[in-house]
Design a protein around this motif. Structure first.
Motif, mmCIF file in Angstrom:
data_model
loop_
_atom_site.group_PDB
_atom_site.id
_atom_site.type_symbol
_atom_site.label_atom_id
_atom_site.label_comp_id
_atom_site.label_asym_id
_atom_site.label_seq_id
_atom_site.Cartn_x
_atom_site.Cartn_y
_atom_site.Cartn_z
ATOM 1 N N SER A 38 0.828 -1.202 0.000
ATOM 2 C CA SER A 38 0.000 0.000 0.000
ATOM 3 C C SER A 38 0.864 1.253 0.000
ATOM 4 N N VAL A 39 1.903 1.258 0.815
ATOM 5 C CA VAL A 39 2.821 2.398 0.853
ATOM 6 C C VAL A 39 3.527 2.544 -0.496
ATOM 7 N N TYR A 40 3.963 1.426 -1.065
ATOM 8 C CA TYR A 40 4.627 1.456 -2.370
ATOM 9 C C TYR A 40 3.711 2.060 -3.435
ATOM 10 N N PHE A 41 2.481 1.581 -3.502
ATOM 11 C CA PHE A 41 1.555 2.103 -4.513
ATOM 12 C C PHE A 41 1.290 3.589 -4.314
ATOM 13 N N PHE A 42 1.218 4.021 -3.057
ATOM 14 C CA PHE A 42 0.996 5.433 -2.786
ATOM 15 C C PHE A 42 2.150 6.279 -3.323
ATOM 16 N N VAL A 43 3.375 5.880 -2.997
ATOM 17 C CA VAL A 43 4.558 6.630 -3.450
ATOM 18 C C VAL A 43 4.681 6.558 -4.966
ATOM 19 N N GLU A 44 4.485 5.372 -5.536
ATOM 20 C CA GLU A 44 4.560 5.223 -6.991
ATOM 21 C C GLU A 44 3.514 6.099 -7.672
ATOM 22 N N GLY A 45 2.316 6.125 -7.141
ATOM 23 C CA GLY A 45 1.252 6.949 -7.711
ATOM 24 C C GLY A 45 1.619 8.420 -7.697
ATOM 25 N N LEU A 46 2.183 8.881 -6.573
ATOM 26 C CA LEU A 46 2.618 10.281 -6.499
ATOM 27 C C LEU A 46 3.674 10.585 -7.558
ATOM 28 N N PHE A 47 4.668 9.700 -7.697
ATOM 29 C CA PHE A 47 5.730 9.916 -8.681
ATOM 30 C C PHE A 47 5.169 9.942 -10.107
ATOM 31 N N LYS A 48 4.238 9.045 -10.403
ATOM 32 C CA LYS A 48 3.658 9.017 -11.750
ATOM 33 C C LYS A 48 2.861 10.285 -12.034
ATOM 34 N N VAL A 49 2.125 10.760 -11.052
ATOM 35 C CA VAL A 49 1.350 11.991 -11.245
ATOM 36 C C VAL A 49 2.300 13.165 -11.495
ATOM 37 N N VAL A 50 3.375 13.251 -10.709
ATOM 38 C CA VAL A 50 4.358 14.328 -10.894
ATOM 39 C C VAL A 50 4.986 14.232 -12.284
ATOM 40 N N LEU A 51 5.375 13.034 -12.692
ATOM 41 C CA LEU A 51 5.971 12.862 -14.019
ATOM 42 C C LEU A 51 4.980 13.219 -15.121
ATOM 43 N N ALA A 52 3.734 12.814 -14.952
ATOM 44 C CA ALA A 52 2.715 13.139 -15.953
ATOM 45 C C ALA A 52 2.577 14.651 -16.098
ATOM 46 N N LEU A 53 2.596 15.347 -14.981
ATOM 47 C CA LEU A 53 2.487 16.806 -15.041
ATOM 48 C C LEU A 53 3.722 17.423 -15.702
ATOM 49 N N LYS A 54 4.904 16.801 -15.521
ATOM 50 C CA LYS A 54 6.113 17.263 -16.212
ATOM 51 C C LYS A 54 5.995 17.067 -17.721
ATOM 52 N N LEU A 55 5.313 15.989 -18.110
ATOM 53 C CA LEU A 55 5.176 15.647 -19.534
ATOM 54 C C LEU A 55 3.924 16.243 -20.161
ATOM 55 N N LYS A 56 3.219 17.078 -19.424
ATOM 56 C CA LYS A 56 1.967 17.650 -19.920
ATOM 57 C C LYS A 56 2.207 18.281 -21.291
#
Length: 183
Positions: free
Chosen positions: A106-124
């Motif tokens: 659960s902790v892993y998915f939370f951190v991974e999700g945050l990183f993916k959202v940040v990366l997605a916003l970088k690639l907007k």
């Protein structure tokens, strides 16, 4: 993934084949785990148990050498004991270990999700960025789902890891394909 490094679109395009290949591999592994979730859960937990036993053995050897050469090594020996006992407990009680892994996952998915959202916003603006955003939001949703029922862990670890691999793989395939269309 590409979260921490500097990257440019040309560099991503040049690795397009690798991105698609990795995506297909992850999607296939995820599909297998989703189709056999209990087996996948126990396999993941057992693998971690054996890794802990191996790490404990290596630490014990290191501690023994340090003690023999008069340089202490007590910390290595205590760490080895902890790792070995953890590994043995995981191997002896796989379903209890699966519940513990569910909390960690659960902790892993939370951190991974945050990183993916940040990366997605970088690639907007880049074609396919919404796929990455969706994958990040899905990982965050999986983290929340786990915390609602930890005792569903007997099948949950395999199902959730498999589903996450399937989504991540599909995302990488979609991103790789969109990189080819952007030229």
């Amino acid at each position: 993934m590409f979260i921490f490094g500097d990257f440019d679109r040309g560099g991503l395009r040049s690795r397009r084949g690798w991105i698609i290949g990795l995506g297909v591999s992850l999607a296939l592994l995820g599909g297998m785990a989703v189709s056999m979730p209990l087996m996948a859960s126990i396999a993941i937990e057992t693998l971690i148990g054996w890794l802990m036993v191996a790490a404990g053995s290596a630490m014990a050897f290191s501690g023994y050498r340090e003690r023999r050469q008069g340089r202490g090594g007590l910390g290595d020996i205590l760490g080895a004991f902890l790792a070995l006992m953890t590994g043995i407990i995981l191997l002896a009680k796989p379903l209890s270990g699966v519940i513990t892994l569910t909390m960690i996952l659960s902790v892993y998915f939370f951190v991974e999700g945050l990183f993916k959202v940040v990366l997605a916003l970088k690639l907007k603006g880049l074609k396919g960025w919404l796929w990455l955003l969706a994958s990040g939001l899905l990982a965050l949703a999986l983290a929340m789902l786990i915390w609602q029922d930890l005792f569903a862990a007997a099948w949950g670890v395999g199902m959730l890891v498999g589903f996450n691999l399937l989504c991540t793989g599909s995302t990488l395939v979609a991103l790789g394909i969109s990189l080819g269309r952007e030229e």
